[in-house]
Scaffold this motif. Structure first.
Motif, PDB file in Angstrom:
ATOM      1  N   GLY A  63      25.245  -3.031   5.098  1.00  0.00           N
ATOM      2  CA  GLY A  63      24.296  -3.902   5.031  1.00  0.00           C
ATOM      3  C   GLY A  63      23.763  -4.143   3.449  1.00  0.00           C
ATOM      4  N   GLY A  64      22.706  -4.792   3.359  1.00  0.00           N
ATOM      5  CA  GLY A  64      22.279  -5.113   1.994  1.00  0.00           C
ATOM      6  C   GLY A  64      22.276  -6.409   1.479  1.00  0.00           C
ATOM      7  N   PHE A  65      22.859  -6.326   0.265  1.00  0.00           N
ATOM      8  CA  PHE A  65      23.105  -7.856  -0.340  1.00  0.00           C
ATOM      9  C   PHE A  65      21.825  -8.723  -0.349  1.00  0.00           C
ATOM     10  CE2 PHE A  65      27.006  -6.286  -1.473  1.00  0.00           C
ATOM     11  CZ  PHE A  65      27.558  -7.163  -2.427  1.00  0.00           C
ATOM     12  N   GLY A  70      19.608 -15.061   3.123  1.00  0.00           N
ATOM     13  CA  GLY A  70      19.352 -14.769   4.697  1.00  0.00           C
ATOM     14  C   GLY A  70      19.609 -13.438   4.727  1.00  0.00           C
ATOM     15  N   TRP A  71      19.168 -12.627   3.820  1.00  0.00           N
ATOM     16  CA  TRP A  71      19.402 -11.107   3.892  1.00  0.00           C
ATOM     17  C   TRP A  71      18.490 -10.350   5.172  1.00  0.00           C
ATOM     18  CZ3 TRP A  71      15.050  -7.992   4.200  1.00  0.00           C
ATOM     19  CH2 TRP A  71      13.894  -8.470   3.780  1.00  0.00           C
ATOM     20  N   TYR A  72      17.643 -10.864   5.476  1.00  0.00           N
ATOM     21  CA  TYR A  72      16.746 -10.069   6.767  1.00  0.00           C
ATOM     22  C   TYR A  72      17.528 -10.232   7.869  1.00  0.00           C
ATOM     23  CZ  TYR A  72      13.270  -8.854   9.887  1.00  0.00           C
ATOM     24  OH  TYR A  72      12.251  -8.352  10.730  1.00  0.00           O
ATOM     25  N   ASP A  73      17.886 -11.609   8.316  1.00  0.00           N
ATOM     26  CA  ASP A  73      18.521 -11.673   9.615  1.00  0.00           C
ATOM     27  C   ASP A  73      19.843 -10.981   9.533  1.00  0.00           C
ATOM     28  OD1 ASP A  73      16.394 -13.296  10.720  1.00  0.00           O
ATOM     29  OD2 ASP A  73      17.271 -15.115  10.315  1.00  0.00           O
ATOM     30  N   ARG A  76      19.413  -7.345  10.131  1.00  0.00           N
ATOM     31  CA  ARG A  76      18.831  -7.102  11.472  1.00  0.00           C
ATOM     32  C   ARG A  76      20.254  -7.276  12.251  1.00  0.00           C
ATOM     33  NH1 ARG A  76      14.133 -10.310  14.058  1.00  0.00           N
ATOM     34  NH2 ARG A  76      14.526  -8.785  15.332  1.00  0.00           N
ATOM     35  N   ARG A  77      21.200  -7.857  12.084  1.00  0.00           N
ATOM     36  CA  ARG A  77      22.689  -8.035  12.879  1.00  0.00           C
ATOM     37  C   ARG A  77      23.338  -6.561  12.455  1.00  0.00           C
ATOM     38  NH1 ARG A  77      22.032 -13.852  12.006  1.00  0.00           N
ATOM     39  NH2 ARG A  77      22.947 -13.382  10.043  1.00  0.00           N
ATOM     40  N   ALA A  78      23.225  -6.286  11.253  1.00  0.00           N
ATOM     41  CA  ALA A  78      23.831  -5.117  10.729  1.00  0.00           C
ATOM     42  C   ALA A  78      23.476  -3.660  11.638  1.00  0.00           C
ATOM     43  CB  ALA A  78      24.088  -4.880   9.386  1.00  0.00           C
ATOM     44  N   ILE A 115      13.930  -3.303   2.165  1.00  0.00           N
ATOM     45  CA  ILE A 115      14.285  -1.841   2.958  1.00  0.00           C
ATOM     46  C   ILE A 115      12.937  -1.849   3.830  1.00  0.00           C
ATOM     47  CG2 ILE A 115      14.702   0.381   2.948  1.00  0.00           C
ATOM     48  CD1 ILE A 115      16.349  -0.087   0.436  1.00  0.00           C
ATOM     49  N   GLY A 116      11.917  -1.892   3.322  1.00  0.00           N
ATOM     50  CA  GLY A 116      10.426  -1.557   3.837  1.00  0.00           C
ATOM     51  C   GLY A 116      10.437  -2.696   5.288  1.00  0.00           C
ATOM     52  N   ALA A 117      10.908  -3.712   4.994  1.00  0.00           N
ATOM     53  CA  ALA A 117      10.843  -4.766   6.017  1.00  0.00           C
ATOM     54  C   ALA A 117      11.810  -4.472   7.301  1.00  0.00           C
ATOM     55  CB  ALA A 117      11.245  -6.067   5.620  1.00  0.00           C
ATOM     56  N   LEU A 118      12.963  -3.677   6.763  1.00  0.00           N
ATOM     57  CA  LEU A 118      13.979  -3.557   7.913  1.00  0.00           C
ATOM     58  C   LEU A 118      13.579  -2.075   8.600  1.00  0.00           C
ATOM     59  CD1 LEU A 118      17.093  -4.607   5.838  1.00  0.00           C
ATOM     60  CD2 LEU A 118      16.042  -5.710   7.846  1.00  0.00           C
ATOM     61  N   VAL A 119      12.698  -1.229   8.141  1.00  0.00           N
ATOM     62  CA  VAL A 119      12.831   0.236   8.661  1.00  0.00           C
ATOM     63  C   VAL A 119      12.177   0.152  10.117  1.00  0.00           C
ATOM     64  CG1 VAL A 119      11.142   2.087   8.408  1.00  0.00           C
ATOM     65  CG2 VAL A 119      12.387   1.447   6.526  1.00  0.00           C
ATOM     66  N   PRO A 120      11.296  -0.858  10.594  1.00  0.00           N
ATOM     67  CA  PRO A 120      11.036  -0.880  11.779  1.00  0.00           C
ATOM     68  C   PRO A 120      11.971  -1.192  12.784  1.00  0.00           C
ATOM     69  CG  PRO A 120       9.142  -1.927  10.526  1.00  0.00           C
ATOM     70  CD  PRO A 120      10.333  -1.509   9.738  1.00  0.00           C
ATOM     71  N   ASP A 121      12.993  -1.974  12.395  1.00  0.00           N
ATOM     72  CA  ASP A 121      14.155  -2.575  13.136  1.00  0.00           C
ATOM     73  C   ASP A 121      15.028  -1.472  13.050  1.00  0.00           C
ATOM     74  OD1 ASP A 121      13.569  -5.195  13.847  1.00  0.00           O
ATOM     75  OD2 ASP A 121      13.342  -5.552  11.450  1.00  0.00           O
ATOM     76  N   ALA A 122      15.202  -0.551  12.063  1.00  0.00           N
ATOM     77  CA  ALA A 122      16.367   0.562  12.046  1.00  0.00           C
ATOM     78  C   ALA A 122      15.702   1.849  13.170  1.00  0.00           C
ATOM     79  CB  ALA A 122      16.375   1.040  10.637  1.00  0.00           C
ATOM     80  N   GLN A 123      14.489   1.828  12.800  1.00  0.00           N
ATOM     81  CA  GLN A 123      13.822   3.049  13.581  1.00  0.00           C
ATOM     82  C   GLN A 123      13.925   2.641  15.142  1.00  0.00           C
ATOM     83  OE1 GLN A 123       9.861   3.237  11.890  1.00  0.00           O
ATOM     84  NE2 GLN A 123      10.325   5.468  11.144  1.00  0.00           N
TER      85      GLN A 123
END
Length: 267
Positions: A63-65, A70-73, A76-78, A115-123
Motif C-alpha cells: 500500500g502507500g504511494f 487516488g491513494w485513499y481508495d 482501502r482496496r489494499a 495513514i491516520g485516515a486509513l487506521v479505522p479501515d485497517a482496524q
C-alpha cells in the motif's frame, strides 16, 4: 523469531502455484505476497491456494504511494485484499514528492495524515499498517520516509497494533542510529515485519534492482537479526530481493540459497 518466509519478489518469475508448491516441499511455513501478482492470479484463487497449502501469508506489499491522487481508495482496496489473503500486515511504501514539489517535509506530513485516515479501515479489517522506510536514494520518487526514526514518528500517534514499521536490512544498514531505533521499535511493539536483503557492490544501473540474497553483500545480517531478536520480535523473517540475475534463475535454486542465507544470519 518464528521462521523463514519467502517474499514473492525474490522469485518474481516463479508462478504462484509453483512457488507455493516449492515452499511446501522445502518445509517453508510462510510467503510474503505482492498485490500485482495476486491480482493477476485472482485474489480469491490465491487465498484458497495458500490456505489449502497450509502456508501463512506473512505480509502483503504494497500500500502507500500517497502522492497519487487516488491513494485513499487504492489503499482501502489494499487493506481489503490483505484481509482476504488472511495476512495481518500490509506494507506501506509512502511514495515520493508530488509532481513539481520540492516540499519533502510537507510530503511526510501528508503521509502521516493519510495513514491516520486509513487506521479505522485497517482496524476494522484486522490489518496492521506497516510503514517501510526506504534508502534515501528513493526519497524523491518512491518513499519520502528514509529512516526508521521517521517511520516511528509517523506511527507514534496511532495504536501499535494498528500501525507498525518494517525493518529492512537493505534500506537501513547505512544508518548508525538504526540500532537505537530497533530497540525503541521493540519497546513500543512497533515491529510489524523484518526483511533481509543484502547490499551488493557495484550497484547495477537500475538501483532498485540492486539487492542481493543474504550473505552476498556488505550488510552485517547477524547484527540486524540479533538486534531484532533482542526486542522480543517473534514474527517471520522475509527474504525480499530484487535483482535480474536472481529472477533469471530457477525458483527452487533461489529458494534454497535464500534459506541458507537466512539460516546463516538468524540461526
Amino acid at each position: 523469531m518464528k521462521s523463514f518466509s519467502l517474499n514473492q519478489a525474490t522469485t518474481k518469475r516463479w508462478p504462484l502455484d509453483e512457488l507455493v508448491a516449492g515452499c511446501v516441499a522445502a518445509g517453508v511455513e510462510a510467503v510474503g505476497l505482492w498485490r500485482e501478482e495476486v491480482t493477476d492470479y485472482g485474489t480469491e484463487k490465491a487465498a484458497s491456494l495458500v490456505r489449502d497449502s497450509g502456508l501463512t501469508v506473512s505480509s502483503l506489499c504494497r500500500g502507500g504511494f500517497f502522492h497519487d491522487a487516488g491513494w485513499y481508495d487504492e489503499n482501502r482496496r489494499a487493506i481489503e485484499q490483505a484481509h482476504d489473503l488472511g495476512t495481518d500486515t500490509l506494507v506501506l511504501v509512502s511514495g515520493g514528492l508530488p509532481d513539481g514539489s520540492r516540499d519533502i517535509d510537507g510530503a511526510r506530513r501528508h503521509v502521516g495524515e493519510a495513514i491516520g485516515a486509513l487506521v479505522p479501515d485497517a482496524q476494522a479489517a484486522g490489518v496492521r499498517l506497516a510503514i517501510e522506510p526506504l534508502h534515501p536514494m528513493f526519497a524523491s520518487d518512491r518513499c519520502v520516509v528514509s529512516t526508521l526514526d521517521q517511520a516511528l514518528q509517523l506511527a507514534s500517534p496511532y495504536p501499535a497494533d494498528a500501525v507498525g514499521v518494517v525493518i529492512d536490512t537493505y534500506h537501513l544498514w547505512w544508518d548508525d542510529t538504526v540500532w537505537d531505533g530497533i530497540a525503541l521499535a521493540g519497546q513500543e511493539n512497533r515491529i510489524a515485519a523484518f526483511q533481509l536483503a543484502d547490499w551488493i557492490t557495484p550497484l547495477p544501473s537500475g538501483v532498485l534492482l540492486g539487492r542481493g540474497l543474504p550473505g552476498t553483500g556488505a550488510i552485517d545480517m547477524r547484527r540486524f537479526a540479533q538486534a531484532v531478536r533482542e526486542t522480543g520480535y517473534d514474527g517471520y523473517v522475509e527474504v525480499e530481493v530484487f535483482h535480474e540475475d536472481v529472477w533469471s534463475r530457477p525458483g527452487p535454486a533461489v529458494l534454497a540459497e535464500a534459506i541458507a542465507g537466512y539460516e546463516a544470519a538468524v540461526a
